[in-house]
Design a protein around this motif. Structure first.
Motif, PDB file in Angstrom:
ATOM      1  N   LEU A  76       0.830  -1.206   0.000  1.00 17.72           N
ATOM      2  CA  LEU A  76       0.000   0.000   0.000  1.00 17.72           C
ATOM      3  C   LEU A  76       0.862   1.252   0.000  1.00 17.72           C
ATOM      4  N   ILE A  77       1.922   1.256   0.805  1.00 22.80           N
ATOM      5  CA  ILE A  77       2.797   2.423   0.871  1.00 22.80           C
ATOM      6  C   ILE A  77       3.534   2.622  -0.445  1.00 22.80           C
ATOM      7  N   VAL A 132      -0.712   6.387   3.692  1.00 18.65           N
ATOM      8  CA  VAL A 132      -1.608   5.284   4.010  1.00 18.65           C
ATOM      9  C   VAL A 132      -2.071   5.478   5.451  1.00 18.65           C
ATOM     10  N   THR A 133      -3.361   5.299   5.684  1.00 14.98           N
ATOM     11  CA  THR A 133      -3.897   5.474   7.033  1.00 14.98           C
ATOM     12  C   THR A 133      -4.175   4.112   7.647  1.00 14.98           C
ATOM     13  N   ALA A 134      -3.738   3.942   8.895  1.00 17.56           N
ATOM     14  CA  ALA A 134      -3.896   2.684   9.617  1.00 17.56           C
ATOM     15  C   ALA A 134      -4.714   2.933  10.875  1.00 17.56           C
ATOM     16  N   PHE A 135      -5.704   2.077  11.104  1.00  8.75           N
ATOM     17  CA  PHE A 135      -6.604   2.242  12.250  1.00  8.75           C
ATOM     18  C   PHE A 135      -6.462   1.053  13.190  1.00  8.75           C
ATOM     19  N   ASN A 136      -6.293   1.347  14.474  1.00  4.50           N
ATOM     20  CA  ASN A 136      -6.194   0.293  15.469  1.00  4.50           C
ATOM     21  C   ASN A 136      -7.572  -0.254  15.819  1.00  4.50           C
ATOM     22  N   PRO A 174      -7.790   2.645   0.178  1.00  5.32           N
ATOM     23  CA  PRO A 174      -7.175   1.508   0.879  1.00  5.32           C
ATOM     24  C   PRO A 174      -6.967   1.836   2.344  1.00  5.32           C
ATOM     25  N   VAL A 175      -6.786   0.795   3.145  1.00  6.75           N
ATOM     26  CA  VAL A 175      -6.680   1.020   4.587  1.00  6.75           C
ATOM     27  C   VAL A 175      -5.887  -0.113   5.232  1.00  6.75           C
ATOM     28  N   VAL A 176      -5.351   0.174   6.413  1.00  5.38           N
ATOM     29  CA  VAL A 176      -4.646  -0.837   7.195  1.00  5.38           C
ATOM     30  C   VAL A 176      -5.412  -1.080   8.492  1.00  5.38           C
ATOM     31  N   LEU A 177      -5.678  -2.354   8.785  1.00  5.68           N
ATOM     32  CA  LEU A 177      -6.237  -2.755  10.072  1.00  5.68           C
ATOM     33  C   LEU A 177      -5.074  -3.111  10.995  1.00  5.68           C
ATOM     34  N   GLN A 178      -4.990  -2.446  12.128  1.00  6.13           N
ATOM     35  CA  GLN A 178      -3.896  -2.679  13.070  1.00  6.13           C
ATOM     36  C   GLN A 178      -4.412  -3.321  14.353  1.00  6.13           C
ATOM     37  N   VAL A 179      -3.714  -4.330  14.803  1.00  3.66           N
ATOM     38  CA  VAL A 179      -3.994  -4.966  16.095  1.00  3.66           C
ATOM     39  C   VAL A 179      -2.762  -4.762  16.969  1.00  3.66           C
ATOM     40  N   PRO A 225      -8.621  -2.316  -1.093  1.00  5.08           N
ATOM     41  CA  PRO A 225      -7.478  -3.055  -0.551  1.00  5.08           C
ATOM     42  C   PRO A 225      -7.331  -2.836   0.948  1.00  5.08           C
ATOM     43  N   VAL A 226      -7.133  -3.926   1.678  1.00  7.77           N
ATOM     44  CA  VAL A 226      -6.976  -3.872   3.133  1.00  7.77           C
ATOM     45  C   VAL A 226      -5.756  -4.702   3.526  1.00  7.77           C
ATOM     46  N   ALA A 227      -4.902  -4.123   4.364  1.00  9.57           N
ATOM     47  CA  ALA A 227      -3.730  -4.816   4.889  1.00  9.57           C
ATOM     48  C   ALA A 227      -3.887  -5.017   6.384  1.00  9.57           C
ATOM     49  N   LEU A 228      -3.174  -6.005   6.934  1.00 11.88           N
ATOM     50  CA  LEU A 228      -3.183  -6.285   8.366  1.00 11.88           C
ATOM     51  C   LEU A 228      -1.799  -6.036   8.943  1.00 11.88           C
ATOM     52  N   HIS A 229      -1.780  -5.308  10.064  1.00 10.55           N
ATOM     53  CA  HIS A 229      -0.521  -4.886  10.684  1.00 10.55           C
ATOM     54  C   HIS A 229      -0.590  -5.162  12.172  1.00 10.55           C
TER      55      HIS A 229
END
Length: 275
Positions: A9-10, A17-21, A41-46, A75-79
């Protein structure tokens, strides 16, 4: 849509890119819904703290996030975020995460470097993109002496650790509930000039819109958001229950909390993602 990665994504991003916890299934659903509404696109963060809240079990929330990402229209990524435990780090790849933020910033510089280098070596052997941190985004506070990231030290840290991205301390603070943080844009400029890896802004919930957009223009390529979602969810739930003291079915107030978070995600993405 097939699961993507934070690194991909980056690489493709025109801005940040914006990532949300995420902490609950409602968080996950809200982030995906908001991203779809924004067409971004977005990042899901745990985070490690979220895993502790989930009784130390990573897989239930991770599996939910993987399925939500695969069913999303964007598009969704997991971080895996703010990992301090080596045991948790080693669960990342098998749980579906494409990236991890290894946080040894609490340690003195030499120990941070050594711990991060070991984490990078393992992560890269598993095909994981890895983010480190230098400076103090929480703890001492954004304005304490020694809290901010030094460009020369950051250059040495990136070279010695091999991280793919660096979270930098430029004035934001974790868990702020007011949007009053003032960023050091001159320092950001020096960091962007000194480093050839993506720069990450943590504690973005406390940063006003104009400061966020200026940070992205100045070189921030990943923006982390967490507290803003919790504020939206809690506010909506509190309003619902204040108006309905007899309510006992959680679906009513959780739905409103989820919708409030989705609106926050959509607004943030429209602010930071060019159309």
């Amino acid at each position: 849509m097939p699961l993507t990665t934070t690194g991909e994504l980056i690489t493709r991003a025109r801005a940040a890119v914006t990532a949300f916890n995420v902490i609950t299934l409602e968080h996950i659903e809200a982030v995906v819904t908001g991203a779809e509404a924004a067409g971004a696109p977005v990042v899901l963060q745990v985070s490690e703290n979220a895993v502790k809240f989930r009784q130390g079990r990573l897989l239930p929330l991770a599996r939910a996030a993987v399925v939500a990402a695969q069913q999303a229209a964007v598009p969704v990524a997991l971080h895996l975020d703010h990992v301090q435990s080596d045991s948790l780090l080693r669960q990342a790849a098998d749980a579906g995460f494409g990236s991890v933020m290894y946080d040894a910033s609490r340690l003195p510089y030499a120990e941070n470097l050594a711990a991060t280098r070991a984490a990078v070596d393992w992560a890269h052997s598993q095909g994981l993109w890895i983010e480190g941190e230098l400076g103090e985004i929480g703890g001492k506070g954004a304005h304490a002496p020694g809290a901010r990231t030094d460009p020369a030290e950051a250059r040495s840290f990136v070279a010695g650790s091999g991280v793919d991205a660096l979270a930098v301390a430029i004035g934001s603070v974790h868990a702020m509930t007011t949007r009053t943080a003032a960023l050091d844009h001159a320092l950001l400029g020096r960091l962007a000039a000194a480093l050839d890896v993506p720069l990450v802004l943590h504690g973005s919930s406390g940063v006003p819109d104009h400061e966020l957009t200026a940070a992205v223009a100045g070189g921030i390529t990943k923006v982390n958001v967490g507290t803003a979602l919790n504020q939206a969810m809690t506010g909506a739930i509190r309003e619902h229950l204040d108006a309905r003291p007899e309510a006992v079915d959680p679906r009513g107030y959780l739905a409103e909390g989820r919708e409030a978070m989705a609106r926050t995600v959509e607004r943030t993405l429209r602010l930071l993602t060019p159309s």
